[in-house]
Design a protein around this motif. Structure first.
Motif, PDB file in Angstrom:
ATOM      1  N   VAL A 189      -4.097  17.910  -5.009  1.00 18.19           N
ATOM      2  CA  VAL A 189      -4.821  16.683  -4.716  1.00 18.19           C
ATOM      3  C   VAL A 189      -6.147  16.736  -5.447  1.00 18.19           C
ATOM      4  O   VAL A 189      -6.866  17.727  -5.371  1.00 18.19           O
ATOM      5  CB  VAL A 189      -5.051  16.533  -3.202  1.00 18.19           C
ATOM      6  N   LEU A 190      -6.463  15.668  -6.175  1.00 17.28           N
ATOM      7  CA  LEU A 190      -7.739  15.619  -6.868  1.00 17.28           C
ATOM      8  C   LEU A 190      -8.835  15.279  -5.868  1.00 17.28           C
ATOM      9  O   LEU A 190      -8.715  14.301  -5.125  1.00 17.28           O
ATOM     10  CB  LEU A 190      -7.696  14.592  -7.997  1.00 17.28           C
ATOM     11  N   PRO A 191      -9.896  16.074  -5.820  1.00 18.13           N
ATOM     12  CA  PRO A 191     -10.955  15.871  -4.819  1.00 18.13           C
ATOM     13  C   PRO A 191     -11.600  14.489  -4.925  1.00 18.13           C
ATOM     14  O   PRO A 191     -11.880  14.010  -6.021  1.00 18.13           O
ATOM     15  CB  PRO A 191     -11.974  16.961  -5.145  1.00 18.13           C
ATOM     16  N   TYR A 245      -3.684   5.860  -0.610  1.00 18.83           N
ATOM     17  CA  TYR A 245      -4.149   6.922   0.270  1.00 18.83           C
ATOM     18  C   TYR A 245      -3.422   8.202  -0.098  1.00 18.83           C
ATOM     19  O   TYR A 245      -2.210   8.176  -0.338  1.00 18.83           O
ATOM     20  CB  TYR A 245      -3.835   6.621   1.745  1.00 18.83           C
ATOM     21  N   VAL A 246      -4.145   9.304  -0.110  1.00 19.95           N
ATOM     22  CA  VAL A 246      -3.531  10.613  -0.332  1.00 19.95           C
ATOM     23  C   VAL A 246      -4.063  11.556   0.735  1.00 19.95           C
ATOM     24  O   VAL A 246      -5.280  11.678   0.913  1.00 19.95           O
ATOM     25  CB  VAL A 246      -3.839  11.178  -1.735  1.00 19.95           C
ATOM     26  N   TYR A 247      -3.159  12.181   1.442  1.00 23.23           N
ATOM     27  CA  TYR A 247      -3.510  13.166   2.452  1.00 23.23           C
ATOM     28  C   TYR A 247      -3.038  14.514   1.942  1.00 23.23           C
ATOM     29  O   TYR A 247      -1.850  14.710   1.719  1.00 23.23           O
ATOM     30  CB  TYR A 247      -2.854  12.824   3.792  1.00 23.23           C
ATOM     31  N   GLY A 248      -3.961  15.419   1.738  1.00 20.03           N
ATOM     32  CA  GLY A 248      -3.643  16.723   1.167  1.00 20.03           C
ATOM     33  C   GLY A 248      -2.954  17.631   2.152  1.00 20.03           C
ATOM     34  O   GLY A 248      -2.771  17.312   3.323  1.00 20.03           O
ATOM     35  N   TRP A 277       0.868  -1.168   0.000  1.00 21.64           N
ATOM     36  CA  TRP A 277       0.000   0.000   0.000  1.00 21.64           C
ATOM     37  C   TRP A 277       0.906   1.220   0.000  1.00 21.64           C
ATOM     38  O   TRP A 277       1.942   1.242   0.671  1.00 21.64           O
ATOM     39  CB  TRP A 277      -0.857   0.067   1.245  1.00 21.64           C
ATOM     40  N   VAL A 278       0.531   2.233  -0.719  1.00 19.67           N
ATOM     41  CA  VAL A 278       1.318   3.469  -0.756  1.00 19.67           C
ATOM     42  C   VAL A 278       0.432   4.628  -0.347  1.00 19.67           C
ATOM     43  O   VAL A 278      -0.636   4.839  -0.917  1.00 19.67           O
ATOM     44  CB  VAL A 278       1.913   3.716  -2.161  1.00 19.67           C
ATOM     45  N   ALA A 279       0.894   5.372   0.644  1.00 14.92           N
ATOM     46  CA  ALA A 279       0.183   6.561   1.113  1.00 14.92           C
ATOM     47  C   ALA A 279       1.093   7.765   0.917  1.00 14.92           C
ATOM     48  O   ALA A 279       2.307   7.683   1.131  1.00 14.92           O
ATOM     49  CB  ALA A 279      -0.188   6.423   2.584  1.00 14.92           C
ATOM     50  N   VAL A 280       0.506   8.876   0.497  1.00 14.23           N
ATOM     51  CA  VAL A 280       1.260  10.099   0.275  1.00 14.23           C
ATOM     52  C   VAL A 280       0.669  11.190   1.154  1.00 14.23           C
ATOM     53  O   VAL A 280      -0.550  11.397   1.167  1.00 14.23           O
ATOM     54  CB  VAL A 280       1.174  10.533  -1.212  1.00 14.23           C
ATOM     55  N   ASN A 281       1.518  11.868   1.890  1.00 10.98           N
ATOM     56  CA  ASN A 281       1.094  13.009   2.690  1.00 10.98           C
ATOM     57  C   ASN A 281       1.797  14.246   2.150  1.00 10.98           C
ATOM     58  O   ASN A 281       3.024  14.277   2.061  1.00 10.98           O
ATOM     59  CB  ASN A 281       1.451  12.808   4.161  1.00 10.98           C
ATOM     60  N   ILE A 282       1.034  15.238   1.757  1.00 10.54           N
ATOM     61  CA  ILE A 282       1.606  16.475   1.226  1.00 10.54           C
ATOM     62  C   ILE A 282       1.636  17.483   2.360  1.00 10.54           C
ATOM     63  O   ILE A 282       0.590  17.892   2.863  1.00 10.54           O
ATOM     64  CB  ILE A 282       0.771  16.990   0.049  1.00 10.54           C
ATOM     65  N   GLN A 289      -5.540  10.610  -5.703  1.00 11.62           N
ATOM     66  CA  GLN A 289      -4.640  11.006  -6.786  1.00 11.62           C
ATOM     67  C   GLN A 289      -4.044  12.377  -6.530  1.00 11.62           C
ATOM     68  O   GLN A 289      -4.677  13.232  -5.918  1.00 11.62           O
ATOM     69  CB  GLN A 289      -5.394  11.037  -8.118  1.00 11.62           C
ATOM     70  N   VAL A 290      -2.835  12.554  -7.050  1.00 12.47           N
ATOM     71  CA  VAL A 290      -2.190  13.863  -7.026  1.00 12.47           C
ATOM     72  C   VAL A 290      -1.835  14.246  -8.453  1.00 12.47           C
ATOM     73  O   VAL A 290      -1.640  13.374  -9.315  1.00 12.47           O
ATOM     74  CB  VAL A 290      -0.923  13.881  -6.145  1.00 12.47           C
ATOM     75  N   GLN A 291      -1.771  15.523  -8.683  1.00 17.76           N
ATOM     76  CA  GLN A 291      -1.424  16.012 -10.010  1.00 17.76           C
ATOM     77  C   GLN A 291      -0.243  16.949  -9.892  1.00 17.76           C
ATOM     78  O   GLN A 291      -0.223  17.856  -9.064  1.00 17.76           O
ATOM     79  CB  GLN A 291      -2.612  16.732 -10.647  1.00 17.76           C
ATOM     80  N   ILE A 292       0.752  16.697 -10.740  1.00 20.24           N
ATOM     81  CA  ILE A 292       1.929  17.551 -10.845  1.00 20.24           C
ATOM     82  C   ILE A 292       2.026  17.942 -12.306  1.00 20.24           C
ATOM     83  O   ILE A 292       2.314  17.101 -13.163  1.00 20.24           O
ATOM     84  CB  ILE A 292       3.214  16.832 -10.383  1.00 20.24           C
ATOM     85  N   GLY A 293       1.741  19.194 -12.598  1.00 20.20           N
ATOM     86  CA  GLY A 293       1.691  19.624 -13.993  1.00 20.20           C
ATOM     87  C   GLY A 293       0.589  18.891 -14.718  1.00 20.20           C
ATOM     88  O   GLY A 293      -0.558  18.875 -14.288  1.00 20.20           O
TER      89      GLY A 293
END
Length: 87
Positions: free
Chosen positions: A31-33, A49-52, A8-13, A37-41
């Protein structure tokens, strides 16, 4: 989350710190609502998991990502948590 998945991969910005704000830095990632997902360019990346960049408590990350692994340990499974960067 599918319990059969191995990784599992979780990203915290993280929030920008004061010194970054003072020199005019801005977030380069969004962070896409309602999506992990995250968007870079023009590139979009999907994670489990993505934590904005909001005031997120570490207990949320623990409850979502680590607690299920601790429980699995007591049922005979192996688990590893690798955390990199600042929180």
């Amino acid at each position: 989350m599918n319990s059969l998945e191995c990784v599992w991969v979780a990203v915290n910005i993280r929030l920008l710190i004061t010194s970054e704000l003072l020199v005019g830095c801005t977030d380069c990632i969004s962070v896409l609502p309602a999506e992990p997902q995250v968007q870079i360019g023009t590139h979009t990346f999907t994670y489990d998991y993505v934590y904005g960049s909001s005031a997120l408590s570490s207990s949320s990350v623990y409850n979502d990502c680590v607690a299920p692994l601790v429980d699995a340990l007591f049922h005979g499974y192996n688990a590893t948590v690798l955390a990199y960067g600042q929180f």
